[in-house]
Design a protein around this motif. Structure first.
Motif, PDB file in Angstrom:
ATOM      1  N   MET A   1     -78.398  92.434   6.840  1.00  0.00           N
ATOM      2  CA  MET A   1     -78.375  91.363   5.834  1.00  0.00           C
ATOM      3  C   MET A   1     -79.596  91.463   4.918  1.00  0.00           C
ATOM      4  SD  MET A   1     -77.100  88.081   8.076  1.00  0.00           S
ATOM      5  CE  MET A   1     -76.286  88.383   9.640  1.00  0.00           C
TER       6      MET A   1
ATOM      7  N   GLU B   1     -78.978  93.950   2.288  1.00  0.00           N
ATOM      8  CA  GLU B   1     -78.132  93.418   1.212  1.00  0.00           C
ATOM      9  C   GLU B   1     -78.988  92.703   0.167  1.00  0.00           C
ATOM     10  OE1 GLU B   1     -74.462  91.313   2.186  1.00  0.00           O
ATOM     11  OE2 GLU B   1     -74.677  92.018   4.252  1.00  0.00           O
TER      12      GLU B   1
ATOM     13  N   ALA C   1     -73.795  93.776  -1.857  1.00  0.00           N
ATOM     14  CA  ALA C   1     -74.091  92.506  -1.193  1.00  0.00           C
ATOM     15  C   ALA C   1     -72.868  91.598  -1.204  1.00  0.00           C
ATOM     16  CB  ALA C   1     -75.254  91.811  -1.877  1.00  0.00           C
TER      17      ALA C   1
ATOM     18  N   LEU D   1     -73.015  85.318   3.117  1.00  0.00           N
ATOM     19  CA  LEU D   1     -74.281  85.623   3.780  1.00  0.00           C
ATOM     20  C   LEU D   1     -74.855  84.417   4.519  1.00  0.00           C
ATOM     21  CD1 LEU D   1     -76.357  87.737   4.390  1.00  0.00           C
ATOM     22  CD2 LEU D   1     -77.470  87.264   2.204  1.00  0.00           C
TER      23      LEU D   1
ATOM     24  N   ARG E   1     -72.867  83.853   7.646  1.00  0.00           N
ATOM     25  CA  ARG E   1     -73.104  84.870   8.672  1.00  0.00           C
ATOM     26  C   ARG E   1     -74.412  84.596   9.410  1.00  0.00           C
ATOM     27  NH1 ARG E   1     -73.395  90.173   5.846  1.00  0.00           N
ATOM     28  NH2 ARG E   1     -73.032  89.141   3.846  1.00  0.00           N
TER      29      ARG E   1
END
Length: 565
Positions: free
Chosen positions: A527, A530, A543, A548, A551
């Motif tokens: 992450m 990203e 990304a 996000l 997650r």
């Protein structure tokens, strides 16, 4: 053979430290620190320009005298020590820290005409006033001399030699005109000890020249006059008053003059080793070798490794330089780093939490009770820009995943994790470009004092974090360079490798990676990448921003769940 000693001088941002080292085993037998008295903790600043950072060269000379005498006086109490057994002196400094000199090698700032003009003082490494000049150098080199940029990662920095000299020309042309030459601090101190009075006789180190001044034998030394004239014809004219050749670290930069030998009560004519930057000699003092990455962790970090010149090595985009002989003769010195590490934690503790140094310990203790991913936070470590691998000083920080229950220890841990993720980006870039890293040795105040920091790094990087044995690795590295410069007859060391084998060591303490923590950090790092690639404008960025935050929440809930690792 009679016991021999060398002296290491470590010029930092706020002080100079001298150490007297036993060449037999690297033990420090005497040390002394001199705090620079000028400015704010040794740094001349300007309230109107937060990017300005200069230093008084008089502090350098006063510090040379006071720190050396203090360390030698302390060493006198060591059994077997005597001043006539000191066989060499080594010097490391911050960099790029250039200063203008007159025709007699005297810093302009030491004369009455220029003493009040900051432009006539030393331009400290962290002076960023030359951002515009650096961008222009990068742009012009990209069009007309891309070979100049390839060894330095593709971007010229505002922290480096030509940016600062050109900035001086633009804002203080009278100072520029008065300077007969410019010299890096790493070359100035050896010249002082040798009492050099002709700028043409200053020996220049390839460490500073190659990493900061676009020097390479491949194109005949410094950038060509034609290239510099594209920037400003007066820079092209200056080139002839600088130097044609820079030298590797195994050669002496000179010998101790009678004047300084009497001042310091040391033998006349002992060798003064070639100067170098603090991080590079710090790597030597930590035992750098092919496959070993040395992380000098402080307010920022500098990462140093080496690769043998006998084997081909390609370019590594985004790093601070690949220079033949900048760390040890026979190796390419490879430099990378992060612009804010300790400074990032200091910002949180001091500016946001309004705490003092003791708060670091309390937050570390609280953060150590959290599991990886438990906070639901993810941060970018760019509060002072990105040095490697994006090389962009205008990037800024970010903390993602905050809620009304987010605590200050959770943010503290997330910031440490962000710097570890940034470190992993560097290690992976090196490995992907043919520079494998087999072990990591850490030094600096954070490495020695913060167990949580070291454990997080071990878990994120998936490698043991080893600790250098000496708490003063740059000064030790400078002392090792002096032992090599003194040579076989005086110390028994014909090479850096031989000296390192006897004079460097590791602490018994080490931090081994936890596989379960590492698995969670692999997810968080994906992450982080990203965010890193998207906000860093990497062309291949992929990304998934809409998912996000969720997650991160899912990961937090899984980590916090009963019986879930």
């Amino acid at each position: 053979m009679e016991r021999a000693y060398t002296l290491g001088l470590d010029y930092g941002t706020n002080s100079v430290r001298a150490v007297v080292v036993d060449c037999t085993d690297g033990r420090t037998v005497g040390t002394h620190v001199f705090d620079y008295p000028s400015g704010e903790r040794g740094v001349i600043v300007d309230a109107r320009d937060p990017h300005l950072a200069r230093q008084n060269p008089g502090d350098y000379v006063d510090g040379l005298r006071a720190a050396t005498l203090g360390a030698l006086d302390e060493a006198v109490g060591e059994e077997g020590f005597a001043r006539d057994r000191v066989v060499g002196i080594g010097v490391d400094t911050t960099g790029s820290t250039p200063l203008p000199l007159d025709a007699n090698c005297r810093p302009l700032a030491l004369g009455p005409r220029w003493s009040g003009n900051p432009a006539a003082h030393a331009w400290l490494w962290k002076d960023h006033t030359a951002a515009k000049e650096a961008a222009t150098i990068t742009e012009v080199a990209g069009r007309h001399a891309p070979e100049y940029l390839a060894p330095i990662g593709g971007t010229y920095s505002s922290e480096w030699f030509w940016s600062k000299v050109w900035r001086c020309l633009n804002v203080a042309p009278d100072v520029f005109a008065a300077a007969v030459t410019w010299v890096e601090l790493a070359d100035f101190i050896p010249a002082v000890l040798a009492s050099v009075t002709d700028p043409r006789n200053i020996f220049r180190c390839v460490c500073a020249a190659g990493h900061k001044a676009m020097y390479s034998r491949a194109w005949g030394g410094l950038p060509s006059k034609d290239f510099l004239a594209r920037l400003d014809p007066r820079l092209a004219e200056l080139r002839g008053r600088l130097y044609d050749e820079a030298h590797p670290p195994h050669l002496p930069a000179g010998t101790l003059s009678p004047v300084w030998a009497e001042e310091l009560r040391l033998p006349v004519g002992i060798p003064i080793a070639m100067g170098g930057f603090d991080a590079h000699y710090g790597a030597v003092g930590a035992g750098v070798a092919p496959g070993t990455l040395v992380k000098i962790i402080g307010t920022s970090t500098c990462d140093i490794t080496v690769a043998p010149t006998s084997e081909p090595l390609g370019d590594v985009p985004g790093i601070c330089g690949i220079v033949d002989g900048s760390v040890m003769t026979g190796y390419y010195g490879i430099e990378a780093g992060q612009s804010a590490v300790g400074d990032l934690l200091h910002w949180w503790v001091d500016s946001i939490c309004e705490g003092d140094d003791s708060l670091h310990g309390r937050l570390s203790d609280e953060a150590a009770r959290l599991r990886p991913g438990e906070s639901g936070l993810l941060a970018l470590d760019w509060n002072n820009g990105n040095r490697t691998v994006l090389v962009d000083p205008r990037l800024t920080g970010l903390i993602l995943g905050q809620t009304l229950r987010t605590g200050r220890a959770e943010v503290y841990r997330a910031l440490i994790e962000s710097t570890a993720f940034g470190a992993r980006m560097i290690v992976e870039r090196l490995a992907n470009c043919g520079v494998p890293i087999d072990r990591i040795v850490c030094c600096g105040g954070i490495a020695a004092k913060n167990d949580l920091f070291m454990q997080i790094y071990a878990d994120v990087l998936g490698r043991p974090m080893l600790l250098a044995g000496s708490p003063q690795t740059p000064a030790l590295g400078a002392a090792i360079s002096a032992a090599v410069a003194a040579g076989d007859g005086a110390c028994g060391y014909a090479s850096f490798e031989e000296a390192q084998e006897r004079m460097t060591f590791l602490r018994d303490e080490r931090f081994d990676p936890d596989p379960m923590a590492g698995a969670v950090y692999d997810e968080l790092f994906a992450m982080y990448r990203e965010l890193h690639d998207a906000f860093g404008a990497v062309s291949t960025a992929r990304a998934d921003f809409p998912s996000l935050m969720k997650r991160l929440l899912v990961l937090r809930e899984r980590v916090a769940g009963d019986g879930v690792s």
